[in-house]
Design a protein around this motif. Structure first.
Motif, PDB file in Angstrom:
ATOM      1  N   ASN A  35      31.603  47.703  64.983  1.00  0.00           N
ATOM      2  CA  ASN A  35      31.959  48.847  65.836  1.00  0.00           C
ATOM      3  C   ASN A  35      31.619  50.163  65.119  1.00  0.00           C
ATOM      4  OD1 ASN A  35      32.797  47.164  67.909  1.00  0.00           O
ATOM      5  ND2 ASN A  35      34.918  47.130  67.201  1.00  0.00           N
ATOM      6  N   CYS A  58      27.147  43.688  72.974  1.00  0.00           N
ATOM      7  CA  CYS A  58      27.798  42.467  72.511  1.00  0.00           C
ATOM      8  C   CYS A  58      26.839  41.741  71.571  1.00  0.00           C
ATOM      9  CB  CYS A  58      28.208  41.592  73.692  1.00  0.00           C
ATOM     10  SG  CYS A  58      26.844  41.142  74.790  1.00  0.00           S
ATOM     11  N   ARG A 210      34.847  45.299  77.705  1.00  0.00           N
ATOM     12  CA  ARG A 210      35.178  45.672  76.325  1.00  0.00           C
ATOM     13  C   ARG A 210      36.420  44.918  75.844  1.00  0.00           C
ATOM     14  NH1 ARG A 210      33.622  50.870  78.594  1.00  0.00           N
ATOM     15  NH2 ARG A 210      31.585  51.455  77.706  1.00  0.00           N
ATOM     16  N   ARG A 213      35.387  41.185  75.120  1.00  0.00           N
ATOM     17  CA  ARG A 213      34.555  40.961  73.922  1.00  0.00           C
ATOM     18  C   ARG A 213      35.353  41.139  72.634  1.00  0.00           C
ATOM     19  NH1 ARG A 213      31.075  46.594  72.918  1.00  0.00           N
ATOM     20  NH2 ARG A 213      32.951  47.790  72.431  1.00  0.00           N
ATOM     21  N   GLU A 214      36.569  41.732  72.737  1.00  0.00           N
ATOM     22  CA  GLU A 214      37.435  41.990  71.577  1.00  0.00           C
ATOM     23  C   GLU A 214      38.655  41.065  71.603  1.00  0.00           C
ATOM     24  OE1 GLU A 214      37.030  44.193  69.107  1.00  0.00           O
ATOM     25  OE2 GLU A 214      35.415  45.501  69.823  1.00  0.00           O
ATOM     26  N   HIS A 215      38.394  39.781  71.793  1.00  0.00           N
ATOM     27  CA  HIS A 215      39.475  38.786  71.799  1.00  0.00           C
ATOM     28  C   HIS A 215      40.510  39.057  72.892  1.00  0.00           C
ATOM     29  CE1 HIS A 215      38.117  36.960  68.043  1.00  0.00           C
ATOM     30  NE2 HIS A 215      37.990  38.182  67.541  1.00  0.00           N
ATOM     31  N   LYS A 220      45.006  46.768  69.415  1.00  0.00           N
ATOM     32  CA  LYS A 220      44.937  45.802  68.323  1.00  0.00           C
ATOM     33  C   LYS A 220      46.204  44.964  68.216  1.00  0.00           C
ATOM     34  CE  LYS A 220      43.249  45.460  63.585  1.00  0.00           C
ATOM     35  NZ  LYS A 220      42.736  46.210  62.411  1.00  0.00           N
ATOM     36  N   ASN A 229      35.008  36.762  70.510  1.00  0.00           N
ATOM     37  CA  ASN A 229      34.551  37.730  69.524  1.00  0.00           C
ATOM     38  C   ASN A 229      33.060  37.936  69.760  1.00  0.00           C
ATOM     39  OD1 ASN A 229      33.844  39.250  67.324  1.00  0.00           O
ATOM     40  ND2 ASN A 229      34.230  37.658  65.811  1.00  0.00           N
ATOM     41  N   ARG A 231      30.895  41.117  69.259  1.00  0.00           N
ATOM     42  CA  ARG A 231      30.599  42.507  68.935  1.00  0.00           C
ATOM     43  C   ARG A 231      29.205  42.614  68.328  1.00  0.00           C
ATOM     44  NH1 ARG A 231      36.447  42.803  66.125  1.00  0.00           N
ATOM     45  NH2 ARG A 231      35.431  41.104  65.019  1.00  0.00           N
TER      46      ARG A 231
END
Length: 385
Positions: A35, A58, A210, A213-215, A220, A229, A231
Motif C-alpha cells: 500500500n 490488486c 477495497r 482485497r484487505e481480508h 484494521k 489478501n 494487494r
C-alpha cells in the motif's frame, strides 16, 4: 541459430532501465512496500488512463475478476455468461465464487464472444455477462450492453489482454459496469511479476472491492466479510507507473508490427489473418492466424508449430483445449460439438511472435519460415506466393 521468441521483454527493459531502477530504489529506500502513496498514485493514474472514476489495484488479473464478482454478490446458484475460448482464469474466477460459468460460442473472424448467441443463454439464474477482449481486440459492446439492460445484468469486462484497446472511442474497462485488468509480464502493460486492477464508475462498488482485497476489512483488525489478501505491492506499482507512460507508444508499435505481418502474408491462401475491428481499436496483444484448411484434430497446426520451433521461430497456441471441454468442467455436461466455432479455432489458431520491438528483418524471417513450413505440411491446401 537465432531464435525469435513469442515475446521479448529484455528489449523493452533496456529502453526504461534507468527510470525503473530509480523507481525501484526509491521504493526500497522508503521502507513502505505494501500500500502507501506509490500504490495509490499508480491506481489513480491507471484509472485516469482507462477513463473511470475509480480504480482498485490488486495482486493479479485473476483476483481482479474474482473480487469483481464477489463485490457484486455473485455466488452459489448464480450463472455468468462468458467465452470458452480464453485462459482458465476467466471461468476459474466465476467458479471460485461458487457461481457457474455458462459458455457461449465465438465468432471465428474475431475469436471473441458471439454476441448474437448471448441472449439465448440467459436464464433466470443469470447475473452477469463477462466478455473477454481476446488478443487485444475489443468485443462489440453495443449489442451486449443492450442485452444486459433488457435482462438487468451486470457486464464485467475481462480486459487482461487488451489494456489500451478502444470501443467507439472509449477504453475497454470503462464501457461495461466493471473492467478487470492483468499486469502479468507478457501483457501490453506488464509488471515484473503479477498484478491486476479493477475499474468502475461505481464508488460504492469500489469501496466494497477495497474491503474484500484487505481480508474483508475497512478498519484494521475489524472484519465484516470473508475477504482475501490481494494487494499490489509498491515495487510493482512503481514499475507499472514508469511503463504506463510508454504504453500508447508501445501499442502503436504493436499495430505497426501487425500491419507488416498483414503485408507480408497478403498472398497466403489457406489462412485467416486477424482483422482489426471496425468499431474500435485493437492493441494486438497477439497476432493470431487461423489455418483455415488445417485438420479438425489439430495435427496439421501442431506439426507446423513444431517445425517452426525447430527452425528458430517460437509460435504459440492460445488455446488448444477450450474451457468447456477441460476436465475441470466435465461436470457441466458440455459435449464435443456443442460450441463448434470455439472447437474449430482451438485446432486451427497459431500466434506468431508479437512484441513492440519486433523489427522488419525478424518479421521477414518469421514469415519465411512459416510459409516454408506451411508448404511442407499442407502443400495442397495452403500456399503462399
Amino acid at each position: 541459430m537465432t531464435v525469435i521468441p513469442p515475446v521479448d521483454l529484455t528489449e523493452q527493459f533496456k529502453q526504461i532501465q534507468t527510470d525503473v531502477n530509480a523507481a525501484v530504489a526509491e521504493v526500497l529506500a522508503s521502507g513502505q512496500y505494501i500500500n502507501g502513496p506509490v500504490v495509490e498514485s499508480f491506481a489513480q493514474a491507471f484509472g485516469a488512463y482507462v477513463g473511470t472514476q475509480e480504480c482498485v489495484v490488486c495482486n493479479s488479473g485473476t483476483d481482479a475478476l474474482y473480487l469483481a464478482l464477489r463485490a457484486l454478490d455473485i455466488g452459489p446458484g448464480d450463472e455468468v455468461i462468458t467465452s470458452s475460448f480464453t485462459f482458465i482464469a476467466t471461468a476459474e474466477a466465476i467458479s471460485a465464487t461458487g457461481a457457474t460459468p455458462v459458455f457461449v460460442d465465438i465468432e471465428l473472424d474475431s475469436f471473441n464472444l458471439d454476441v448474437a448467441q448471448v441472449e439465448a443463454a440467459v436464464s433466470d439464474r443469470t447475473r452477469a455477462i463477462m466478455p473477454v477482449h481476446l488478443f487485444g481486440r475489443p468485443v462489440d459492446m453495443g449489442p451486449l450492453l443492450e442485452i444486459a439492460a433488457r435482462h438487468e445484468l451486470t457486464v464485467i469486462e475481462d480486459c487482461a489482454q487488451a489494456t489500451g484497446a478502444q470501443w467507439q472511442g472509449k477504453s475497454v474497462g470503462s464501457v461495461g459496469h466493471v473492467g478487470c485488468f492483468s499486469f502479468f509480464p507478457t501483457k501490453n502493460l506488464g509488471g515484473c511479476g503479477d498484478g491486476g486492477a479493477i475499474t468502475t464508475n461505481n464508488s460504492d462498488l469500489a469501496d466494497t472491492l477495497r474491503m474484500l482485497r484487505e481480508h474483508g476489512s475497512r478498519v484494521k483488525y475489524h472484519h465484516e466479510a470473508i475477504g482475501i489478501n490481494s494487494r499490489l505491492d509498491a515495487l510493482q506499482a512503481a514499475i507499472l507507473a514508469v511503463k504506463l507512460k510508454h504504453l500508447d507508444q508501445w501499442n502503436r508499435q504493436r499495430a505497426q508490427v501487425a500491419q507488416r505481418y498483414d503485408t507480408l502474408l497478403a498472398n497466403c491462401h489457406g489462412i485467416q489473418r486477424p482483422q482489426a475491428p471496425g468499431f474500435g481499436q485493437s492493441v494486438w496483444n497477439q497476432y493470431t492466424l487461423r489455418l483455415t484448411q488445417a485438420t479438425a484434430s489439430g495435427e496439421d497446426r501442431n506439426r507446423i508449430q513444431q517445425l517452426m520451433r525447430q527452425a528458430g521461430v517460437i509460435a504459440m497456441v492460445y488455446y488448444p483445449l477450450p474451457l468447456h471441454l477441460q476436465p475441470v468442467y466435465r461436470h457441466l455436461g458440455y459435449q464435443p460439438g456443442r460450441l463448434p466455432q470455439t472447437e474449430l479455432a482451438a485446432h486451427q489458431v497459431l500466434s506468431l511472435p508479437m512484441f513492440p520491438e519486433l523489427d522488419l528483418a525478424r518479421q521477414k524471417q518469421v514469415v519465411q519460415i512459416f510459409t516454408e513450413v506451411l508448404a511442407e505440411v499442407m502443400p495442397k491446401t495452403a500456399q503462399c506466393y
